[in-house]
Design an enzyme around this catalytic site. Sequence first.
Site, PDB file in Angstrom:
ATOM      1  N   GLY A  14       0.788  -1.212   0.086  1.00  0.00           N
ATOM      2  CA  GLY A  14      -0.026  -0.165   0.020  1.00  0.00           C
ATOM      3  C   GLY A  14       0.901   1.171   0.065  1.00  0.00           C
ATOM      4  N   ARG A  75       1.508  -5.066  -5.763  1.00  0.00           N
ATOM      5  CA  ARG A  75       1.387  -6.221  -5.004  1.00  0.00           C
ATOM      6  C   ARG A  75       1.716  -7.335  -5.814  1.00  0.00           C
ATOM      7  NH1 ARG A  75      -2.619  -3.026  -1.834  1.00  0.00           N
ATOM      8  NH2 ARG A  75      -1.742  -3.043   0.054  1.00  0.00           N
ATOM      9  N   ASP A 106       3.840  -4.460   6.555  1.00  0.00           N
ATOM     10  CA  ASP A 106       4.029  -5.678   7.173  1.00  0.00           C
ATOM     11  C   ASP A 106       4.290  -6.850   6.171  1.00  0.00           C
ATOM     12  OD1 ASP A 106       1.514  -5.789   6.732  1.00  0.00           O
ATOM     13  OD2 ASP A 106       0.988  -6.922   8.626  1.00  0.00           O
ATOM     14  N   THR A 129       3.527   2.956   5.816  1.00  0.00           N
ATOM     15  CA  THR A 129       1.957   2.304   5.952  1.00  0.00           C
ATOM     16  C   THR A 129       1.249   3.484   6.753  1.00  0.00           C
ATOM     17  OG1 THR A 129       0.437   0.932   6.582  1.00  0.00           O
ATOM     18  CG2 THR A 129       2.499   0.786   7.520  1.00  0.00           C
ATOM     19  N   ASP A 131      -1.329   2.747   8.098  1.00  0.00           N
ATOM     20  CA  ASP A 131      -1.964   2.147   9.184  1.00  0.00           C
ATOM     21  C   ASP A 131      -1.294   1.997  10.542  1.00  0.00           C
ATOM     22  OD1 ASP A 131      -3.606   1.462   7.149  1.00  0.00           O
ATOM     23  OD2 ASP A 131      -2.995  -0.881   6.753  1.00  0.00           O
ATOM     24  N   ASP A 133       0.666  -0.134  11.800  1.00  0.00           N
ATOM     25  CA  ASP A 133       0.445  -1.353  12.234  1.00  0.00           C
ATOM     26  C   ASP A 133       1.792  -2.035  12.568  1.00  0.00           C
ATOM     27  OD1 ASP A 133       0.800  -1.564   9.776  1.00  0.00           O
ATOM     28  OD2 ASP A 133      -0.988  -3.198   9.512  1.00  0.00           O
ATOM     29  N   ARG A 175      -7.043  -1.360   8.202  1.00  0.00           N
ATOM     30  CA  ARG A 175      -7.015  -2.750   8.265  1.00  0.00           C
ATOM     31  C   ARG A 175      -6.997  -3.554   9.567  1.00  0.00           C
ATOM     32  NH1 ARG A 175      -2.676  -5.984   4.129  1.00  0.00           N
ATOM     33  NH2 ARG A 175      -1.186  -4.476   4.797  1.00  0.00           N
TER      34      ARG A 175
HETATM   35  P1  ADP Z   1       2.204  -4.064   2.834  1.00  0.00           P
HETATM   36  O1  ADP Z   1       3.549  -4.020   2.634  1.00  0.00           O
HETATM   37  O2  ADP Z   1       1.376  -2.574   2.626  1.00  0.00           O
HETATM   38  O3  ADP Z   1       1.625  -4.931   4.134  1.00  0.00           O
HETATM   39  P2  ADP Z   1       1.276  -6.425   1.269  1.00  0.00           P
HETATM   40  O4  ADP Z   1       0.632  -7.012   2.302  1.00  0.00           O
HETATM   41  O5  ADP Z   1       0.173  -6.336  -0.145  1.00  0.00           O
HETATM   42  O6  ADP Z   1       1.166  -4.881   1.632  1.00  0.00           O
HETATM   43  O7  ADP Z   1       2.535  -6.764   0.898  1.00  0.00           O
HETATM   44  C1  ADP Z   1       3.241  -6.227  -0.396  1.00  0.00           C
HETATM   45  C2  ADP Z   1       3.938  -7.224  -1.028  1.00  0.00           C
HETATM   46  O8  ADP Z   1       4.943  -7.842  -0.181  1.00  0.00           O
HETATM   47  C3  ADP Z   1       3.334  -8.432  -1.499  1.00  0.00           C
HETATM   48  O9  ADP Z   1       2.506  -8.164  -2.722  1.00  0.00           O
HETATM   49  C4  ADP Z   1       4.081  -9.535  -1.853  1.00  0.00           C
HETATM   50  O10 ADP Z   1       4.861  -9.369  -3.122  1.00  0.00           O
HETATM   51  C5  ADP Z   1       5.301  -9.231  -0.714  1.00  0.00           C
HETATM   52  N1  ADP Z   1       4.739 -10.325   0.544  1.00  0.00           N
HETATM   53  C6  ADP Z   1       3.635 -10.230   1.230  1.00  0.00           C
HETATM   54  N2  ADP Z   1       3.595 -11.213   2.098  1.00  0.00           N
HETATM   55  C7  ADP Z   1       4.526 -12.122   1.643  1.00  0.00           C
HETATM   56  C8  ADP Z   1       4.769 -13.468   2.061  1.00  0.00           C
HETATM   57  N3  ADP Z   1       4.263 -14.116   3.025  1.00  0.00           N
HETATM   58  N4  ADP Z   1       6.077 -13.797   1.481  1.00  0.00           N
HETATM   59  C9  ADP Z   1       6.628 -13.368   0.533  1.00  0.00           C
HETATM   60  N5  ADP Z   1       6.404 -12.045  -0.199  1.00  0.00           N
HETATM   61  C10 ADP Z   1       5.433 -11.595   0.591  1.00  0.00           C
END
Ligand code: ADP
Length: 327
Positions: A14, A75, A106, A129, A131, A133, A175
């Site tokens: 995000g 993403r 996260d 972020t 959030d 969080d 979230r």
């Molecule tokens: P944010 O970083 O804002 O929490 P996301 O949860 O969408 O956003 O995570 C961003 C990107 O990080 C994902 O699109 C993916 O490429 C990578 N990512 C998230 N979770 C995992 C995971 N469990 N293993 C590997 N890559 C991950």
Amino acid sequence: MSEIKSIGILTSGGDAPGMNAAIRAVTRTAIFNGLKVYGIYRGYQGLIEDHIEEFKTQNVSNIISRGGTILKTARSMEFKTPEGRALAYENMKKHEIDALVVIGGDGSMTGASYLAKEFDVPIVGLPGTIDNDLAGTDVTIGYDTAMNTIMDCVDKIRDTATSHARLFFIEVMGRDAGFLALNGAIATGCEDVIIPEEKTQYEQLKELVANGFRKSKSSAMVIVTESKDPNGGAMGLAKKMKEEFPDYDVRCSILGHLQRGGSPTAADRILASRTGYAAIEALLQGQRNVMIGVHNDHIVNVPFAKAIKDDKPIDQELLNVLRVLSI
Ligand code: ADP
């Protein structure tokens, strides 16, 4: 430990206001220290697809005040697979990128920790972020700006809510975390808040309405955190309340993506600049697999595992502040 001569920087997940200020700080600090810098576009997906460009200091001119991220974000489902991460690592090798700075939430820190573990890549994260969080840091980049946007919007809604004697439900992002909702409610003098951390709030809210919030007020405003609210968010709550209290003029407003945009506040620009600078310092000092945070106004290095896994509880006292001040 081999010497770091070049770094790659990416924004992921995000978007958040202040990410540009962080990109600028990382780029300039790295170049100041004689490192080569590569901007990686569209987060991990751009690393997999080799969407990479060398950055000079001019690449980050005049971006400190801009919202969004000049590197774009994405993403990437592919990066969640070992094969995807292997492709990402191949492109790092191809450009001789020795280390990464990852700005994101996260999910992005989780992805970074996998890549670091599987390929022994030095990675430092920055908490980007709205959030707030991520554990181990008091604040995240973007949170203050989003909070100020919420404040602006809710103030405006208050004007119309008061004029019509309405009960308003306003949905904000966050979230699974209620920081934006709770502090947003305090900052705007809301009557109540519904956040994921508290389970009994619906009953309390009914009580508030049943006991006639109108004894002393003509309107009431309640901020609700999006997503997993079992009552169906602001929309669901407004519907339920209308059914239970048909005499009330109940309305709802979902602030949505407004909250992600805009020029970052001074607090976010300074946070992004301090943590961006600290990310390069940390890498040069041999720190690995940490997220840079701020605790009690001091820079701290938070291991990825702690930043991702630990709960970041809300301060219960803040709920009391809200309730006492909204009588
Ligand atoms: P944010 O970083 O804002 O929490 P996301 O949860 O969408 O956003 O995570 C961003 C990107 O990080 C994902 O699109 C993916 O490429 C990578 N990512 C998230 N979770 C995992 C995971 N469990 N293993 C590997 N890559 C991950």
